[in-house]
Design a protein around this motif. Structure first.
Motif, PDB file in Angstrom:
ATOM      1  N   PHE A   1      11.147  -4.996 -12.739  1.00  0.00           N
ATOM      2  CA  PHE A   1       9.898  -5.709 -12.487  1.00  0.00           C
ATOM      3  C   PHE A   1       8.632  -4.676 -12.965  1.00  0.00           C
ATOM      4  O   PHE A   1       7.738  -5.106 -13.541  1.00  0.00           O
ATOM      5  CB  PHE A   1       9.774  -6.281 -11.136  1.00  0.00           C
ATOM      6  CG  PHE A   1      10.564  -7.510 -10.910  1.00  0.00           C
ATOM      7  CD1 PHE A   1      10.073  -8.824 -11.376  1.00  0.00           C
ATOM      8  CD2 PHE A   1      11.691  -7.146 -10.038  1.00  0.00           C
ATOM      9  CE1 PHE A   1      10.924  -9.954 -10.883  1.00  0.00           C
ATOM     10  CE2 PHE A   1      12.610  -8.361 -10.004  1.00  0.00           C
ATOM     11  CZ  PHE A   1      12.054  -9.530 -10.151  1.00  0.00           C
ATOM     12  N   MET A   2       8.831  -3.550 -12.244  1.00  0.00           N
ATOM     13  CA  MET A   2       7.609  -2.708 -12.337  1.00  0.00           C
ATOM     14  C   MET A   2       7.897  -1.546 -13.435  1.00  0.00           C
ATOM     15  O   MET A   2       8.858  -1.064 -13.518  1.00  0.00           O
ATOM     16  CB  MET A   2       7.347  -2.171 -11.043  1.00  0.00           C
ATOM     17  CG  MET A   2       6.856  -3.247 -10.065  1.00  0.00           C
ATOM     18  SD  MET A   2       5.157  -3.799 -10.333  1.00  0.00           S
ATOM     19  CE  MET A   2       4.376  -2.690  -9.329  1.00  0.00           C
ATOM     20  N   PRO A   3       6.853  -0.925 -13.874  1.00  0.00           N
ATOM     21  CA  PRO A   3       7.099   0.170 -14.803  1.00  0.00           C
ATOM     22  C   PRO A   3       7.279   1.496 -13.885  1.00  0.00           C
ATOM     23  O   PRO A   3       7.173   1.463 -12.594  1.00  0.00           O
ATOM     24  CB  PRO A   3       5.489   0.528 -15.342  1.00  0.00           C
ATOM     25  CG  PRO A   3       4.584  -0.205 -14.401  1.00  0.00           C
ATOM     26  CD  PRO A   3       5.411  -1.556 -13.901  1.00  0.00           C
TER      27      PRO A   3
ATOM     28  N   MET B   1       1.024 -19.291  -8.895  1.00  0.00           N
ATOM     29  CA  MET B   1       0.847 -20.204  -7.838  1.00  0.00           C
ATOM     30  C   MET B   1       1.944 -19.908  -6.775  1.00  0.00           C
ATOM     31  O   MET B   1       2.891 -19.344  -6.921  1.00  0.00           O
ATOM     32  CB  MET B   1       1.047 -21.600  -8.310  1.00  0.00           C
ATOM     33  CG  MET B   1      -0.148 -21.999  -9.179  1.00  0.00           C
ATOM     34  SD  MET B   1       0.021 -23.695  -9.555  1.00  0.00           S
ATOM     35  CE  MET B   1      -1.196 -23.964 -10.839  1.00  0.00           C
ATOM     36  N   LEU B   2       1.365 -19.972  -5.430  1.00  0.00           N
ATOM     37  CA  LEU B   2       2.292 -19.985  -4.256  1.00  0.00           C
ATOM     38  C   LEU B   2       2.414 -21.328  -3.723  1.00  0.00           C
ATOM     39  O   LEU B   2       1.521 -22.052  -3.530  1.00  0.00           O
ATOM     40  CB  LEU B   2       1.616 -19.068  -3.361  1.00  0.00           C
ATOM     41  CG  LEU B   2       0.967 -17.695  -3.554  1.00  0.00           C
ATOM     42  CD1 LEU B   2       0.554 -17.003  -2.443  1.00  0.00           C
ATOM     43  CD2 LEU B   2       2.183 -16.958  -4.448  1.00  0.00           C
ATOM     44  N   THR B   3       3.841 -21.806  -3.658  1.00  0.00           N
ATOM     45  CA  THR B   3       4.261 -23.164  -3.288  1.00  0.00           C
ATOM     46  C   THR B   3       4.864 -22.701  -1.871  1.00  0.00           C
ATOM     47  O   THR B   3       5.549 -21.761  -1.572  1.00  0.00           O
ATOM     48  CB  THR B   3       4.954 -23.836  -4.185  1.00  0.00           C
ATOM     49  OG1 THR B   3       5.785 -23.135  -4.580  1.00  0.00           O
ATOM     50  CG2 THR B   3       3.762 -24.302  -5.177  1.00  0.00           C
ATOM     51  N   LYS B   4       4.951 -23.635  -0.881  1.00  0.00           N
ATOM     52  CA  LYS B   4       5.529 -23.715   0.353  1.00  0.00           C
ATOM     53  C   LYS B   4       6.915 -24.517   0.173  1.00  0.00           C
ATOM     54  O   LYS B   4       6.981 -25.627  -0.029  1.00  0.00           O
ATOM     55  CB  LYS B   4       4.694 -23.992   1.435  1.00  0.00           C
ATOM     56  CG  LYS B   4       5.387 -23.989   2.905  1.00  0.00           C
ATOM     57  CD  LYS B   4       4.603 -24.351   3.798  1.00  0.00           C
ATOM     58  CE  LYS B   4       5.076 -24.521   5.227  1.00  0.00           C
ATOM     59  NZ  LYS B   4       4.085 -24.864   6.321  1.00  0.00           N
ATOM     60  N   PHE B   5       8.070 -23.849   0.294  1.00  0.00           N
ATOM     61  CA  PHE B   5       9.390 -24.578   0.291  1.00  0.00           C
ATOM     62  C   PHE B   5      10.316 -24.089   1.119  1.00  0.00           C
ATOM     63  O   PHE B   5      10.221 -22.930   1.591  1.00  0.00           O
ATOM     64  CB  PHE B   5       9.915 -24.424  -1.180  1.00  0.00           C
ATOM     65  CG  PHE B   5      10.029 -23.431  -1.655  1.00  0.00           C
ATOM     66  CD1 PHE B   5       9.046 -22.786  -2.430  1.00  0.00           C
ATOM     67  CD2 PHE B   5      11.387 -22.728  -1.761  1.00  0.00           C
ATOM     68  CE1 PHE B   5       9.443 -21.595  -3.015  1.00  0.00           C
ATOM     69  CE2 PHE B   5      11.596 -21.373  -2.038  1.00  0.00           C
ATOM     70  CZ  PHE B   5      10.394 -20.878  -3.021  1.00  0.00           C
TER      71      PHE B   5
ATOM     72  N   MET C   1       2.719  -7.213  -9.810  1.00  0.00           N
ATOM     73  CA  MET C   1       2.699  -7.066  -8.543  1.00  0.00           C
ATOM     74  C   MET C   1       2.297  -8.312  -7.904  1.00  0.00           C
ATOM     75  O   MET C   1       2.815  -8.696  -6.818  1.00  0.00           O
ATOM     76  CB  MET C   1       1.682  -6.157  -8.275  1.00  0.00           C
ATOM     77  CG  MET C   1       1.913  -4.673  -8.449  1.00  0.00           C
ATOM     78  SD  MET C   1       0.680  -3.360  -8.142  1.00  0.00           S
ATOM     79  CE  MET C   1       0.565  -3.517  -6.283  1.00  0.00           C
ATOM     80  N   ALA C   2       1.700  -9.287  -8.698  1.00  0.00           N
ATOM     81  CA  ALA C   2       1.126 -10.580  -8.372  1.00  0.00           C
ATOM     82  C   ALA C   2       2.385 -11.614  -8.671  1.00  0.00           C
ATOM     83  O   ALA C   2       2.115 -12.837  -8.362  1.00  0.00           O
ATOM     84  CB  ALA C   2      -0.085 -11.143  -8.934  1.00  0.00           C
ATOM     85  N   SER C   3       3.449 -11.000  -9.346  1.00  0.00           N
ATOM     86  CA  SER C   3       4.411 -11.972  -9.670  1.00  0.00           C
ATOM     87  C   SER C   3       5.282 -12.767  -8.480  1.00  0.00           C
ATOM     88  O   SER C   3       5.747 -12.020  -7.648  1.00  0.00           O
ATOM     89  CB  SER C   3       5.241 -11.339 -10.504  1.00  0.00           C
ATOM     90  OG  SER C   3       6.586 -12.053 -10.790  1.00  0.00           O
TER      91      SER C   3
END
Length: 590
Positions: free
Chosen positions: A370-372, A1-5, A340-342
């Motif tokens: 994070f990535m291979p 989820m994307l949240t604004k803060f 990639m979407a993390s």
């Protein structure tokens, strides 16, 4: 989820004078098109009208999409097609979404090094022009699948407008007549005969009839199997064999449409439904939006102002690095889409953005752990001819569809006796590791040529809804997409940002000047209409800027074709923004 803060990283120290800039978008008189019930937006007005006619006959958004697609094959041969492929994102009236992949496939006889010469270098033009440049076309299969699974009318009803346009003809505008003078078509006698009257070029106001294509469309409407497993398939295969092409009857018979799970993300209170691989568009769009999710962009300055462009460009740069290194056909590769979407990965990328200056691509380092390891990545030292349409019907069903021949008029080859152009989609594969394709994109071995493989694409058909919950779907808000090769993803991203963050109306958004960065080459491209003052400020910050096609002042210096539909959240009226760069298209509705 994307949240604004709030994010303490957002501290922009550009001179105070920049913050005071007014909206840096050229003024124009255009307003969004309004419709109470249903709407179709397309690059070509006859195709838009074809979609509306089907909606008025009781068809749904998918029926209209089939009508628009086949009509574009007649009235917009530059990119509309039977001999190409594409993607269709569908969201039904209940909120369920489907992503249809009818991308072209490499023929069974294709090989990894088929476009290299004896010295191991790319043979110029071999993957772009002529009989070896084409993948197995998927468009006809895609339309048949969409209509049979999601349409309400018959295939013959949906194809009737296209058949009429081909048989009776349509009137060419000045721009359309000029487009038909392409040198790509002139190379091949059958193409030159149909589209250029053997050198007696069509002129504005003349009617362009295509009876051979009309007969082909009629045959498909009567027998949908003919293109892939019947008499037409045999004719295509015989034509390919005669000219030493690779597509066989077996290639056509084995072609299948994929109904894939869309990529989904969230941005500032909205759900984003978009394209999965073999499109790179959706996951890179989500990655861009994730990186930007904690910025309050309007506080940095105006839409297309220096401060916003800098931060957005740095998000583009980082996401396109991942595109170059990782993406390909999901049926042939394990792709790190979850990583990639993390949001944590996005935060790590975000922390590397300098608020005062660009990060040179050559020095960009991917966040660790994070990535291979990327597959055979190209070293760091090292066209745009698609079409998009958007549709919403009276029940709220939405279609966002992008289709292509790849280059303008594809390979330039028209199948003799059938009247349609073949794609040059094989150039979208990685012909040689470390060498860019026609759009300047660097790609890894994940996108190398293999029999039956689908090439990576940037097409990004997208639908945005209000925030949904586990027990109910959100409400339809935006339907959008664009052509433009490697610039598609940045165009769609900017359209979303300009509407959601900066509150532009869809017409102003569609017409706003564009900017693009794709990691390599390390260059910020600006449309000619982009503010010169902002361009100078970005250059002073350290960007290498390119005023698009500035060497040729006769060029319009534009790219893309935004076709946006917004559902007004208060009145529920449909608002259409048709890109004014394309004077022969329109938003149509009722």
């Amino acid at each position: 989820m994307l949240t604004k803060f709030a994010d303490p990283h957002v501290r922009f120290r550009i001179a105070a004078s920049l913050a005071a800039l007014s909206l840096v978008i050229p003024a124009h008189a255009e307003q969004p098109t309004h419709a109470a019930h249903a709407m179709v937006l397309s690059v070509q007005h006859d195709a838009a009208d074809a979609g509306v006619s089907i909606l008025k006959q009781g068809g749904n958004a998918v029926d209209a999409a089939v009508a628009v697609h086949f009509s574009l094959a007649v009235v917009y041969p530059f990119a509309g097609n039977l001999g190409g492929g594409g993607f269709m994102l569908i969201r039904d009236k209940h909120g369920r979404s489907h992503f249809l992949d009818y991308r072209e496939k490499a023929p069974a006889a294709a090989t990894r090094d088929m476009y290299l010469d004896a010295q191991g270098n790319i043979a110029p033009g071999r993957s772009l022009v002529g009989y070896l440049a084409s993948g197995v076309p998927g468009s006809v299969a895609g339309m048949i699948y969409a209509q049979s699974h999601f349409g309400k009318l018959s295939l013959a009803q949906d194809m009737a407008p296209a058949i009429k346009l081909a048989t009776d003809g349509f009137v060419l505008s000045a721009a359309e007549a000029t487009w038909l003078q392409s040198k790509n078509i002139a190379r091949f006698p059958v193409s030159a005969h149909i589209y250029q009257r053997d050198g007696n070029f069509y002129k504005a106001g003349e009617t362009f009839q295509q009876p051979v294509l009309g007969a082909t469309l009629t045959a498909i409407a009567s027998d949908p199997n003919t293109f892939y497993k019947g008499a037409m398939a045999q004719k295509i295969a015989a034509f390919e064999k005669e000219h030493s092409g690779l597509i066989t009857a077996e290639d056509l018979a084995s072609y299948e449409v994929k109904d894939r799970e869309p990529i989904k993300g969230r941005y500032h209170g909205y759900d984003v439904i978009t394209a999965p691989p073999p499109s790179s568009g959706g996951i890179i769009l989500v990655e861009i939006l994730n990186i930007l999710s904690t910025y309050d962009l309007p506080k940095l300055g105006p839409d297309r102002g220096t401060a916003q462009v800098h931060i957005i460009t740095e998000a583009f740069r980082r996401a396109y690095k991942d595109r170059a290194d990782y993406l390909g056909d999901p049926d042939f590769n394990q792709l790190p889409l979850k990583q990639m979407a993390s949001l944590k990965y996005a935060a790590a990328w975000r922390s590397s953005i300098d608020p005062d200056k660009p990060t040179p691509s050559a020095s960009l380092v991917r966040p660790a752990n994070f990535m291979p390891q990327p597959p055979d990545s190209p070293p760091h030292k090292q066209p745009t001819d698609t079409t998009h349409f958007s549709i919403v019907d009276k029940d709220g069903m939405a279609v966002s569809s992008t289709t292509t021949l790849n280059g303008g008029y594809g390979s330039g080859v028209t199948v003799e006796g059938l009247g349609f152009l073949l794609n040059n989609e094989m150039d979208d594969f990685t012909s040689k590791i470390g060498v860019a394709n026609v759009y300047g994109l660097m790609q890894s071995s994940a996108n190398s040529i293999a029999p039956g493989k689908r090439p990576l694409s940037a097409m990004t058909p997208t639908i945005v809804t209000t925030r949904g919950h586990w027990y109910r779907h959100g409400k339809l808000y935006l339907v959008l997409g664009s052509p433009g090769g490697s610039t598609i993803i940045t165009t769609v991203a900017n359209d979303i940002i300009s509407v959601i963050d900066n509150h532009l109306d869809v017409q102003t958004d569609a017409d706003a000047p564009r900017f693009h960065h794709q990691y390599l080459p390390d260059r910020l491209d600006l449309e000619k209409s982009f503010s010169a003052e902002v361009g100078d400020q970005l250059k002073a910050m350290g960007y290498t800027t390119n005023r698009n096609q500035h060497a040729d002042e006769k060029s319009p210096g534009t790219w893309g074709d935004s076709e946006l539909i917004m559902v007004d959240p208060k009145t529920h009226e449909l608002l259409g923004g048709h890109d004014s760069r394309r004077t022969y298209g329109k938003a149509a509705g009722y």
